[in-house]
Motif scaffolding. Structure first.
Motif, PDB file in Angstrom:
ATOM      1  N   TYR A  45       0.821  -1.207   0.000  1.00  0.00           N
ATOM      2  CA  TYR A  45       0.000   0.000   0.000  1.00  0.00           C
ATOM      3  C   TYR A  45       0.856   1.258   0.000  1.00  0.00           C
ATOM      4  O   TYR A  45       0.565   2.257  -0.651  1.00  0.00           O
ATOM      5  CB  TYR A  45      -0.943   0.036   1.207  1.00  0.00           C
ATOM      6  N   HIS A  48       1.680   3.561  -2.933  1.00  0.00           N
ATOM      7  CA  HIS A  48       0.736   4.610  -3.339  1.00  0.00           C
ATOM      8  C   HIS A  48       1.073   5.927  -2.639  1.00  0.00           C
ATOM      9  O   HIS A  48       1.017   6.997  -3.244  1.00  0.00           O
ATOM     10  CB  HIS A  48      -0.694   4.169  -3.007  1.00  0.00           C
ATOM     11  N   HIS A  72      -1.025  10.879   3.804  1.00  0.00           N
ATOM     12  CA  HIS A  72      -2.424  11.215   3.530  1.00  0.00           C
ATOM     13  C   HIS A  72      -3.430  10.108   3.822  1.00  0.00           C
ATOM     14  O   HIS A  72      -4.569  10.384   4.143  1.00  0.00           O
ATOM     15  CB  HIS A  72      -2.590  11.779   2.106  1.00  0.00           C
ATOM     16  N   ASP A  73      -3.032   8.857   3.714  1.00  0.00           N
ATOM     17  CA  ASP A  73      -3.988   7.771   3.979  1.00  0.00           C
ATOM     18  C   ASP A  73      -3.802   7.138   5.354  1.00  0.00           C
ATOM     19  O   ASP A  73      -4.465   6.139   5.665  1.00  0.00           O
ATOM     20  CB  ASP A  73      -3.873   6.688   2.899  1.00  0.00           C
ATOM     21  N   ASP A 140      -3.138  12.402  -5.378  1.00  0.00           N
ATOM     22  CA  ASP A 140      -3.675  11.112  -4.948  1.00  0.00           C
ATOM     23  C   ASP A 140      -4.517  10.503  -6.080  1.00  0.00           C
ATOM     24  O   ASP A 140      -4.355   9.341  -6.454  1.00  0.00           O
ATOM     25  CB  ASP A 140      -4.520  11.370  -3.685  1.00  0.00           C
ATOM     26  N   ASN A 144      -4.106   7.108  -8.421  1.00  0.00           N
ATOM     27  CA  ASN A 144      -5.194   6.122  -8.487  1.00  0.00           C
ATOM     28  C   ASN A 144      -5.654   5.891  -9.925  1.00  0.00           C
ATOM     29  O   ASN A 144      -5.994   4.775 -10.311  1.00  0.00           O
ATOM     30  CB  ASN A 144      -6.379   6.564  -7.621  1.00  0.00           C
TER      31      ASN A 144
HETATM   32 MN    MN Z   1      -4.764   7.824  -1.331  1.00  0.00          MN
END
Ligand code: MN
Length: 495
Positions: A45, A48, A72-73, A140, A144
């Motif tokens: 993850y 990303h 950010h996540d 972001d 994606n």
């Molecule tokens: Mn994200």
């Protein structure tokens, strides 16, 4: 696999030890937090997070934004809380991450129109608080979209549509041409694969033919400019992006021969005067096409875009567009609002760049809205540049509110503005004819103070009517005031 070094290498501001440390700290913090998590692609993850931070570094954002990009996540997808983030990285970064987390919570509901408006509204609210939240959201989304192939088809469609409807216009509004262009092409590929392929094929065919005379043109112009003592910073061929080509093809019956800016030669020269001189030299060498000279330097596009464009009969009589600009115009065209992070660092003063433009203090008529707001903000607060830049507090929307019409148009008003101000901001005649107002569907008094993000509907009478003198006691905008006064005065004179 991306690593910390990829972020460092993409970072466009001077990489001071303080910045390096902050990014490294955010890197290992986020790496630990996301440990064990995987993306649909099977990748870690955390890849990303790195990719998002790398995009932010590439467009010239500062170390705090890059750090926030890495993080950010974290609150959304891990057990780490916002409080912990604040303890480790301070309030500012924690607030940015919180903004992103909030934006991410928007769920699809109601009909599509409503969903779209809701998204747009939240985006603008976030922007009002801190524009960096929106820029991170764009980075972001870009990553994606680049990895959308790993998602099930329905999700691909939904995300691509949302990107085209919300993120592409937003990137455009912020002037970040690089991100806007790539997002649009990626969405297009999913939303309309047939036309995407068709446009791509046309494009490739065309470029194969164009390559030789494009190269020839560049070589000849380089020589010519040198002869005239112009210091060319860069000269290169640029090709039109797929989606923007498709839009243009649609306007021209899909006939590629009617499009003149498919290939362009871009010339970057130091100063504005050099741009005009270069234009003269280009026209001396190659005959220009009548009616195709566009001076976006004197008359910038509404999003602030500046350059000179001209279409010429180039080598072998082939039609070519030539675009001439300064490095600063180039930065702004590619990176928009983000370009100002770069400029503020390099030249010490953001304001020097934004306000003392090279055209002798004259501010271009159609300068972008946010530049105006920056200027007003500076006037009001009178703070010096350094402090402003140091804090990177882009809260220049602070004393402004954004209200929406029922159709989703955004009306920009000062704080405490009323429905009457809103009505006059739409149209003078709507202002005069106002009889009532609804906010988020409920009736409100006309001296109601509109809040950020509210949807305002103005009720009007069909008959011509004079404004109410009492409105003058509570309205906030000078535009409304002068329209009301004039209408009342004129009615007096007519008696
Ligand atoms: Mn994200």
């Amino acid at each position: 696999m991306l690593t910390l070094n990829d972020i460092y290498h993409s970072f466009r501001l001077p990489l001071t030890p303080r910045r390096k440390d902050l990014i490294a700290k955010a890197y290992s913090f986020a790496e630990n937090a996301h440990r064990g998590q995987k993306r649909r692609s099977g990748e870690d993850y955390f890849q990303h997070s790195i990719a998002t931070a790398k995009i932010l570094a590439e467009i010239g954002m500062g170390s705090k934004t890059v750090a926030a990009g890495l993080l950010h996540d974290v609150p959304e997808d891990t057990s780490v809380t916002l409080i912990e983030l604040e303890e480790n990285f301070g309030k500012e970064i924690a607030q940015i991450v919180e903004g992103i987390t909030k934006l991410g919570k928007i769920k699809l509901r109601g009909n599509k129109e409503e969903y779209f408006l809701e998204n747009l509204r939240k985006m603008f609210l976030a922007m009002a608080a801190d524009i960096r939240v929106v820029i991170i959201k764009l980075a972001d989304r870009l990553h994606n979209m680049r990895t959308l192939q790993y998602n099930p088809p329905e999700k691909q469609q939904r995300i691509a549509k949302e990107t085209m409807e919300i993120y592409v216009p937003l990137a455009n509004r912020l002037g970040i041409g690089e991100i806007k262009g790539e997002l649009a092409d990626l969405s297009f590929q999913y939303l309309d694969p047939q036309n995407y392929q068709k446009t791509e094929n046309l494009r490739n065919q065309y470029y194969k033919q164009a390559e030789t005379y494009l190269k020839k043109g560049i070589k000849e112009l380089k020589k010519e400019l040198k002869k005239h003592g112009i210091n060319t910073i860069e000269i290169y061929g640029r090709t039109k992006r797929t989606y923007s080509l498709f839009l243009k093809l649609q306007r021209h019956d899909m006939n590629i021969n009617r499009i003149f800016d498919l290939v362009a030669i871009r010339i970057i020269v130091p100063e504005v005067v050099d741009c005009y001189e270069t234009l003269g030299i280009v026209h001396e060498k190659y005959r220009p096409m009548i009616g195709r000279i566009k001076d976006y330097i004197s008359l910038p596009k509404p999003n602030g875009y500046q350059s000179i464009h001209t279409t010429i009969f180039g080598p072998e009589g082939k039609i070519l567009e030539v675009q001439i600009r300064t490095p600063k115009m180039h930065q702004e065209a590619e990176f928009g609002i983000a370009a100002h992070w770069i400029y503020s660092e390099k030249e010490q003063s953001l304001w020097k760049n934004v306000f003392n433009r090279k055209h002798k203090g004259k501010v271009p008529e159609k300068e972008i809205q946010w530049v105006k707001q920056l200027r007003d903000w500076q006037k009001e607060i009178g703070r010096d540049d350094k402090e402003f830049i140091e804090g990177l507090k882009i809260d220049f929307f602070k004393n402004r509110i954004f209200a929406l019409t029922p159709l989703g148009d955004i009306i920009d008003l000062p704080e405490d503005a009323t429905p009457i101000d809103f009505a006059y901001a739409i149209h003078t005649e709507i202002g005069h004819r106002t009889t009532g107002a609804k906010v988020n569907g409920k009736m409100v008094p006309l001296d109601y103070k509109i809040k950020n993000g509210e949807i305002v509907e103005i009720l009007t009478t069909k008959k011509k009517k004079l404004p109410n003198r009492n409105w003058l006691y509570f309205i906030k905008t000078s535009a409304a005031r002068s329209h009301i006064r004039r209408a009342l005065r004129e009615s007096q004179e007519n008696i």
